[in-house]
Design a protein around this motif. Structure first.
Motif, PDB file in Angstrom:
ATOM      1  N   VAL A 177       0.841  -1.198   0.000  1.00 23.52           N
ATOM      2  CA  VAL A 177       0.000   0.000   0.000  1.00 23.52           C
ATOM      3  C   VAL A 177       0.877   1.249   0.000  1.00 23.52           C
ATOM      4  N   PRO A 178       0.680   2.178  -0.938  1.00 25.86           N
ATOM      5  CA  PRO A 178       1.425   3.441  -0.912  1.00 25.86           C
ATOM      6  C   PRO A 178       0.903   4.349   0.197  1.00 25.86           C
ATOM      7  N   ARG A 179       1.619   5.439   0.427  1.00 22.16           N
ATOM      8  CA  ARG A 179       1.227   6.339   1.516  1.00 22.16           C
ATOM      9  C   ARG A 179       0.000   7.171   1.160  1.00 22.16           C
ATOM     10  N   GLU A 180      -0.256   7.395  -0.129  1.00 22.95           N
ATOM     11  CA  GLU A 180      -1.447   8.141  -0.517  1.00 22.95           C
ATOM     12  C   GLU A 180      -1.978   7.630  -1.851  1.00 22.95           C
ATOM     13  N   ALA A 209      -9.721   3.805   3.088  1.00 22.66           N
ATOM     14  CA  ALA A 209      -8.397   4.384   3.326  1.00 22.66           C
ATOM     15  C   ALA A 209      -7.909   4.076   4.737  1.00 22.66           C
ATOM     16  N   GLY A 210      -8.835   4.141   5.715  1.00 19.90           N
ATOM     17  CA  GLY A 210      -8.447   3.870   7.085  1.00 19.90           C
ATOM     18  C   GLY A 210      -8.011   2.434   7.298  1.00 19.90           C
ATOM     19  N   LEU A 211      -8.725   1.488   6.667  1.00 18.39           N
ATOM     20  CA  LEU A 211      -8.374   0.077   6.826  1.00 18.39           C
ATOM     21  C   LEU A 211      -7.036  -0.240   6.173  1.00 18.39           C
ATOM     22  N   TYR A 212      -6.785   0.341   4.985  1.00 21.03           N
ATOM     23  CA  TYR A 212      -5.557   0.013   4.252  1.00 21.03           C
ATOM     24  C   TYR A 212      -4.388   0.933   4.602  1.00 21.03           C
ATOM     25  N   GLY A 213      -4.670   2.030   5.306  1.00 21.01           N
ATOM     26  CA  GLY A 213      -3.587   2.858   5.807  1.00 21.01           C
ATOM     27  C   GLY A 213      -3.006   3.840   4.816  1.00 21.01           C
ATOM     28  N   PHE A 214      -3.800   4.319   3.848  1.00 20.41           N
ATOM     29  CA  PHE A 214      -3.311   5.351   2.930  1.00 20.41           C
ATOM     30  C   PHE A 214      -4.092   6.647   3.143  1.00 20.41           C
ATOM     31  N   THR A 215      -3.490   7.756   2.739  1.00 20.44           N
ATOM     32  CA  THR A 215      -4.140   9.058   2.815  1.00 20.44           C
ATOM     33  C   THR A 215      -4.834   9.344   1.497  1.00 20.44           C
ATOM     34  N   PRO A 216      -6.136   9.638   1.497  1.00 19.12           N
ATOM     35  CA  PRO A 216      -6.822   9.953   0.241  1.00 19.12           C
ATOM     36  C   PRO A 216      -6.473  11.369  -0.219  1.00 19.12           C
ATOM     37  N   ARG A 217      -6.228  11.504  -1.514  1.00 20.60           N
ATOM     38  CA  ARG A 217      -5.963  12.805  -2.129  1.00 20.60           C
ATOM     39  C   ARG A 217      -6.871  12.966  -3.344  1.00 20.60           C
ATOM     40  N   ALA A 218      -7.228  14.209  -3.650  1.00 21.07           N
ATOM     41  CA  ALA A 218      -8.083  14.478  -4.817  1.00 21.07           C
ATOM     42  C   ALA A 218      -7.438  15.525  -5.701  1.00 21.07           C
ATOM     43  N   CYS A 219      -7.596  15.372  -7.016  1.00 20.81           N
ATOM     44  CA  CYS A 219      -7.085  16.372  -7.953  1.00 20.81           C
ATOM     45  C   CYS A 219      -7.801  17.697  -7.725  1.00 20.81           C
ATOM     46  N   LYS A 220      -7.135  18.785  -8.026  1.00 17.97           N
ATOM     47  CA  LYS A 220      -7.805  20.075  -7.972  1.00 17.97           C
ATOM     48  C   LYS A 220      -8.924  20.099  -9.005  1.00 17.97           C
ATOM     49  N   PRO A 221     -10.045  20.755  -8.693  1.00 18.72           N
ATOM     50  CA  PRO A 221     -11.142  20.831  -9.671  1.00 18.72           C
ATOM     51  C   PRO A 221     -10.657  21.371 -11.010  1.00 18.72           C
ATOM     52  N   TYR A 222     -11.096  20.703 -12.069  1.00 19.53           N
ATOM     53  CA  TYR A 222     -10.754  21.067 -13.451  1.00 19.53           C
ATOM     54  C   TYR A 222      -9.274  20.903 -13.753  1.00 19.53           C
ATOM     55  N   ARG A 223      -8.562  20.142 -12.910  1.00 16.31           N
ATOM     56  CA  ARG A 223      -7.147  19.882 -13.152  1.00 16.31           C
ATOM     57  C   ARG A 223      -6.881  18.388 -13.052  1.00 16.31           C
ATOM     58  N   ALA A 224      -7.654  17.593 -13.819  1.00 17.56           N
ATOM     59  CA  ALA A 224      -7.461  16.138 -13.779  1.00 17.56           C
ATOM     60  C   ALA A 224      -6.069  15.750 -14.224  1.00 17.56           C
ATOM     61  N   ARG A 225      -5.378  16.633 -14.972  1.00 13.77           N
ATOM     62  CA  ARG A 225      -4.040  16.294 -15.462  1.00 13.77           C
ATOM     63  C   ARG A 225      -3.026  16.256 -14.331  1.00 13.77           C
TER      64      ARG A 225
END
Length: 406
Positions: A177-180, A209-225
């Motif tokens: 599992v990666p960190r995020e 995320a809590g069970l697997y131990g990673f931090t969830p991150r989200a792309c900035k809106p309108y910046r899927a790239r």
């Protein structure tokens, strides 16, 4: 030596502001060669004797594939080998390489991550044949940012439950599992992502995320790239795997071929950016990944139903029996991605392990209701009123016309 075609590519890329080292990497030459060509303002002049190439009879097919957006040399090689091409991949790469500049520009700022830091997740879709039927396939791609090793899983939906299942399958494929984990802003993972302020993630995604131990991150809106590495893999799969394989016996066959292709084609490849074999780079990243949890996250659908007085519940257009004692009550249900239905007393939902009332395999509505005989037996025993036959004889005598009873 650069050809006139190479020089035209150099001029076009230079006009777009591409760095000399990137132009050189595209053409497979030293940056000094590119610089000298620009200083000359023309291609080097050297007469060449035209000579036949093993590729000549197949160039029309190569050009056709490139017009369709297929620029991966290994994919093209597989296609023309099937038509009898006897040559190697070197002359093919020399022919295809300069033409890659004709693809639409996707220049962006590249973001590199440390080993074990991040996995990027994204969905793609393609139409192909499964069991002879044209089918829309949704596939989730999860790629480790450092090593560029990726995994994908194909299914029929992009909903939350399939998203969680796809993430879990990739983590199990990487055995760590990666960190995020970086995701797009789909509702399966992100409920609200304001331009300023905290991201509000889906509650079940936070549980995962809590069970697997990673931090969830989200792309900035309108910046899927922001997760451009993974988006490039979506295109790579479309123009490589789904070009090499165009029909499948079943969903299971599709995913079996996908993992086979990952091992034989994707993992051993030299990545164009990091200039290293993906599997070798992953060998350095693997020790930095966290461990998988002892218990797998439950990706099943969770809902509640009211049991009708006849002892059945309605699920996805069909009816399923439950123990008659629960007629008129509410029950909790779990529907797995493999189409198994599990029914629990509502008060038991969330308890580990819950008390299971019954289970069914989901059926199409036209196949009829699903009934366990013991459920109907209970209803007959406890809810159906039974009368002795003498009662009906007495009623018949009481209602007979005068003189007919004797």
């Amino acid at each position: 030596m650069l050809s006139k075609e190479d020089f035209a590519v150099i001029k076009a890329l230079k006009a777009r502001g591409v760095y000399l080292k990137d132009i050189a990497a595209e053409l497979g030459v030293h940056p000094r060669t590119v610089r000298r060509a620009l200083q000359r303002s023309r291609a080097a002049q050297k007469p060449r004797k035209p000579r036949a190439s093993k590729l000549d009879p197949y160039k029309a097919e190569v050009d056709r594939l490139m017009r369709e957006g297929v620029f991966n040399a290994m994919v093209i090689l597989r296609e023309i080998e099937a038509q009898g091409y006897p040559g190697g991949k070197t002359i093919l790469r020399e022919y295809v390489g300069p033409k890659r500049a004709l693809q639409p520009s996707r220049a962006t700022v590249r973001f590199e991550t440390e080993p074990g830091q991040q996995m990027q997740s994204d969905w793609g879709e393609v139409t192909t044949l499964i069991a002879g039927i044209e089918t829309k396939v949704h596939f989730i791609v999860n790629e480790l940012g450092y090593s560029r090793r990726f995994h994908f899983w194909c299914t029929d939906s992009e909903d939350a439950e399939h998203t969680y299942e796809g993430v879990i399958r990739s983590l199990e494929y990487f055995a760590g599992v990666p960190r995020e984990v970086l995701v797009d802003n789909q509702k399966a993972a992100v409920l609200v992502h304001p331009a300023e302020g905290a991201v509000h993630f889906n509650e079940r995604f936070l549980d995962l995320a809590g069970l697997y131990g990673f931090t969830p991150r989200a792309c900035k809106p309108y910046r899927a790239r922001t997760k451009g590495k993974d988006e490039r893999m979506v295109g790579y799969i479309k123009h490589n795997f789904f070009v090499r394989y165009r029909s499948f016996e079943s969903w299971a066959h599709l995913n079996q071929l996908a993992e086979q292709w990952l091992a034989q084609e994707a993992d051993p490849r030299v990545h164009g950016t990091v200039k290293e074999v993906v599997a070798v780079r992953f060998a350095r990243e693997a020790p930095t990944l966290g461990p998988l949890p002892a218990q797998r996250y439950d990706t099943a659908y969770r809902e509640t139903r009211q049991v009708d007085w006849d002892g059945y519940i309605d699920v996805r257009g069909n009816r399923y029996s439950v123990p008659g004692a629960f007629a008129g009550t509410r029950v909790g249900i779990r529907i797995t991605l493999e189409d198994y239905l599990y029914v629990y007393a509502e008060s038991e939902v969330g308890i580990a392990p819950p008390a299971l009332l019954t289970e069914h395999r989901l059926k199409a509505p036209e196949d009829g209701w699903a009934t366990h005989p013991e459920h109907a037996d209970w209803m007959w025993e406890h809810t159906v009123q039974r009368r002795p036959l003498e009662v009906y004889a007495q009623v018949a005598e009481a209602t007979a016309p005068t003189g007919e009873a004797s």
